[in-house]
Design a protein around this motif. Structure first.
Motif, short mmCIF file in Angstrom:
data_model
loop_
_atom_site.label_atom_id
_atom_site.label_comp_id
_atom_site.label_asym_id
_atom_site.label_seq_id
_atom_site.Cartn_x
_atom_site.Cartn_y
_atom_site.Cartn_z
N GLU A 217 -24.22 28.16 -14.05
CA GLU A 217 -23.28 27.12 -13.61
C GLU A 217 -22.73 27.44 -12.23
N THR A 218 -22.40 28.70 -11.99
CA THR A 218 -21.86 29.10 -10.69
C THR A 218 -22.92 28.99 -9.61
N ALA A 219 -24.16 29.40 -9.92
CA ALA A 219 -25.25 29.33 -8.94
C ALA A 219 -25.52 27.89 -8.53
N GLU A 220 -25.51 26.98 -9.50
CA GLU A 220 -25.73 25.56 -9.19
C GLU A 220 -24.60 25.03 -8.32
N THR A 221 -23.38 25.40 -8.63
CA THR A 221 -22.23 24.97 -7.84
C THR A 221 -22.33 25.49 -6.41
N GLU A 222 -22.73 26.75 -6.25
CA GLU A 222 -22.88 27.33 -4.92
C GLU A 222 -23.93 26.56 -4.11
N MET A 223 -25.00 26.18 -4.77
CA MET A 223 -26.07 25.47 -4.07
C MET A 223 -25.61 24.08 -3.62
N ILE A 224 -24.99 23.32 -4.52
CA ILE A 224 -24.60 21.96 -4.15
C ILE A 224 -23.40 21.95 -3.20
N ASP A 225 -22.53 22.95 -3.31
CA ASP A 225 -21.43 23.04 -2.34
C ASP A 225 -21.97 23.41 -0.95
N SER A 226 -23.08 24.15 -0.92
CA SER A 226 -23.73 24.44 0.36
C SER A 226 -24.23 23.14 1.01
N ILE A 227 -24.75 22.24 0.18
CA ILE A 227 -25.19 20.94 0.69
C ILE A 227 -24.00 20.17 1.25
N GLU A 228 -22.88 20.21 0.55
CA GLU A 228 -21.68 19.51 1.02
C GLU A 228 -21.17 20.12 2.33
N GLN A 229 -21.20 21.43 2.44
CA GLN A 229 -20.78 22.07 3.69
C GLN A 229 -21.71 21.71 4.84
N TRP A 230 -23.01 21.60 4.53
CA TRP A 230 -23.98 21.18 5.55
C TRP A 230 -23.67 19.75 6.00
N ARG A 231 -23.39 18.85 5.04
CA ARG A 231 -23.06 17.46 5.39
C ARG A 231 -21.84 17.41 6.30
N ASP A 232 -20.83 18.21 5.96
CA ASP A 232 -19.61 18.23 6.77
C ASP A 232 -19.90 18.72 8.19
N LYS A 233 -20.68 19.78 8.31
CA LYS A 233 -21.02 20.31 9.64
C LYS A 233 -21.86 19.32 10.44
N MET A 234 -22.63 18.50 9.75
CA MET A 234 -23.46 17.49 10.42
C MET A 234 -22.67 16.23 10.76
N ASN A 235 -21.41 16.17 10.32
CA ASN A 235 -20.55 15.00 10.57
C ASN A 235 -21.14 13.72 9.99
N LEU A 236 -21.67 13.81 8.80
CA LEU A 236 -22.22 12.64 8.12
C LEU A 236 -21.19 12.10 7.14
N GLU A 237 -20.78 10.85 7.34
CA GLU A 237 -19.80 10.26 6.44
C GLU A 237 -20.40 10.08 5.05
#
Length: 352
Positions: A119-139
C-alpha cells in the motif's frame, strides 16, 4: 529541471566500452525517435520524493484541437519506457501536446528505493506522478496508461480525480482477480518451479546475461523489430539493466502468477464518475477484456473498445487506430458512454 541532450548520430559501441549505460540508453532512445522523424524535448524533472529525477519527453502540437484543452500524458507499462510509445506519440501529437515520462525506477528516471509495504509503495509511486504533474505546471491531464501504467493511472485517478480530464486505459494490468481454480490445477513440479521464479525480480535473467541482453530479447521477442527499429533491443535491455527499484514495486504489488494483490475490480467503482474512462483492449491480448466489460460495462462514464488487430501492446500493434480511439475519447462534455465496440481492421474511427 535540467535539459537532457539526446545524440542520435553516435555509432553503436560495444557494451564493454566507456560510455555509461545511462548515456547508451539516451542514445538508443534518441535513435528510436529519430527513426520515426519525431522532434522532441527531453528533460529530467526533479521531484521532492527522494530527489528523484523523472525523464520526460515532450512533443508539442503546433495546432492543438480546441476540443482537447489539456495535454495527453502517457504512462508506460512494466519494463518499458517512453521510447516504446514512439509511433503513438507521433500520431497523438497531431491533435494535442504529448508528455511521456519514465516512471521512477524505470527507464532513464532515478532509481529511488520504495517501501516494501504494498500500500505504501503504491502511494509513493502515484504521489511521484502527482509531484511530476505539479513540477510540469499541468492543471489537468488526459491520462493514458498501458498495462502496469494503466493500473497506476487508475490508482492516481482514484486519489486525484480533479487532475484527470479523461482516463484512457490501454490493455490495463491488475483489474481482474485471480481465478481461484488456477493454482489447484498446477502439478507439484509446476508449483516448485513457480516458487523458485517468485524469489527473483521478473527481469533478473535479463540483467544476469549482461551484454547478451539485447540478443536474448531479440530471440524471445523477434516481433518487436516489426513494431520498432532494431534499436529497440538495446533500449529495452539498457532500460532494465540498472537498479530495478521499479521492478521491485511491481513485484510488491503482485502475487502468484502476476495478479494484483489489490485488483482494481475491488476499487474501480470508487472512482469519481465525473472522470470519463475509456478502455482500449487488444483482442489477441492475454488480458481478459470480456471480464472488464462485465465488471464495468454498465457504468455511464465508462466505454470500452477492443481492437481486433492488436495484442497486448495496442499502441504499437496499430498506432493509427489506437490514436484515433484515444483522440475520439477526449471530446469535452462526453458523459454517457456507449457499449463495448469491436474495432475491425477495416473500420474507420473518425477523430474529433
Amino acid at each position: 529541471m535540467t535539459e537532457a541532450t539526446v545524440t542520435t548520430s553516435r555509432a553503436w559501441l560495444p557494451y564493454f566500452s566507456c560510455p555509461s549505460k545511462s548515456q547508451r540508453l539516451a542514445e538508443a532512445e534518441g535513435r528510436i525517435f529519430s527513426a520515426l522523424g519525431i522532434r522532441y524535448l527531453a528533460r529530467l524533472i526533479q521531484i521532492p520524493f527522494k530527489n528523484t529525477e523523472i525523464s520526460t519527453v515532450t512533443v508539442n502540437c503546433e495546432q492543438p484541437s480546441p476540443k482537447t484543452a489539456y495535454p495527453i500524458v502517457l504512462v508506460h507499462g512494466f519494463g518499458a519506457g517512453v521510447a516504446l510509445w514512439g509511433s503513438a506519440i507521433k500520431r497523438l501529437a497531431q491533435f494535442q501536446t504529448v508528455h511521456a515520462f519514465d516512471l521512477p525506477g524505470f527507464g532513464r528516471s532515478s532509481r529511488p528505493k520504495f517501501s516494501t509495504d504494498p500500500e505504501t509503495a503504491e502511494t509513493e509511486m502515484i504521489d511521484s506522478i502527482e509531484q511530476w504533474r505539479d513540477k510540469m505546471n499541468l492543471e489537468k491531464m488526459n491520462l493514458v496508461g498501458h498495462s502496469f501504467g494503466g493500473y497506476l493511472a487508475t490508482s492516481y485517478a482514484l486519489k486525484y480525480p480533479g487532475r484527470v480530464e479523461n482516463l484512457v486505459l490501454a490493455d490495463p494490468w491488475g483489474f481482474n482477480e485471480m481465478d481461484p481454480e488456477i493454482m489447484p490445477k498446477l502439478t507439484s513440479r509446476q508449483k516448485s518451479i513457480f516458487w523458485v521464479v517468485q524469489q527473483f525480480n521478473p527481469l533478473a535473467v535479463l540483467r544476469l546475461v549482461g551484454g547478451y541482453g539485447p540478443t536474448l530479447m531479440k530471440r524471445l521477442r523477434p516481433d518487436l523489430a516489426l513494431k520498432y527499429s532494431e534499436d529497440v533491443y538495446d533500449y529495452i535491455y539498457l532500460a532494465n539493466s540498472k537498479n530495478p527499484t521499479g521492478e521491485v514495486v511491481f513485484k510488491c504489488l503482485s502475487e502468484n502468477l502476476g495478479w494484483a494483490k489489490q485488483p482494481m475490480s475491488k476499487r474501480f467503482h470508487a472512482l469519481d464518475n465525473t472522470v470519463p474512462v475509456t478502455f482500449i483492449h487488444g483482442e489477441r491480448s492475454w488480458i481478459d477484456w470480456k471480464m472488464t466489460r462485465t465488471m464495468f460495462g454498465e457504468l455511464d462514464h465508462v466505454e470500452s473498445h477492443v481492437m481486433e488487430s492488436a495484442g497486448h501492446h495496442v499502441y504499437a500493434d496499430d498506432a493509427d487506430k489506437f490514436a484515433e480511439l484515444v483522440i475520439g475519447s477526449l471530446k469535452e462534455g462526453k458523459t454517457k458512454k456507449g457499449p463495448t465496440v469491436i474495432i475491425a481492421e477495416d473500420d474507420v474511427v473518425t477523430p474529433l
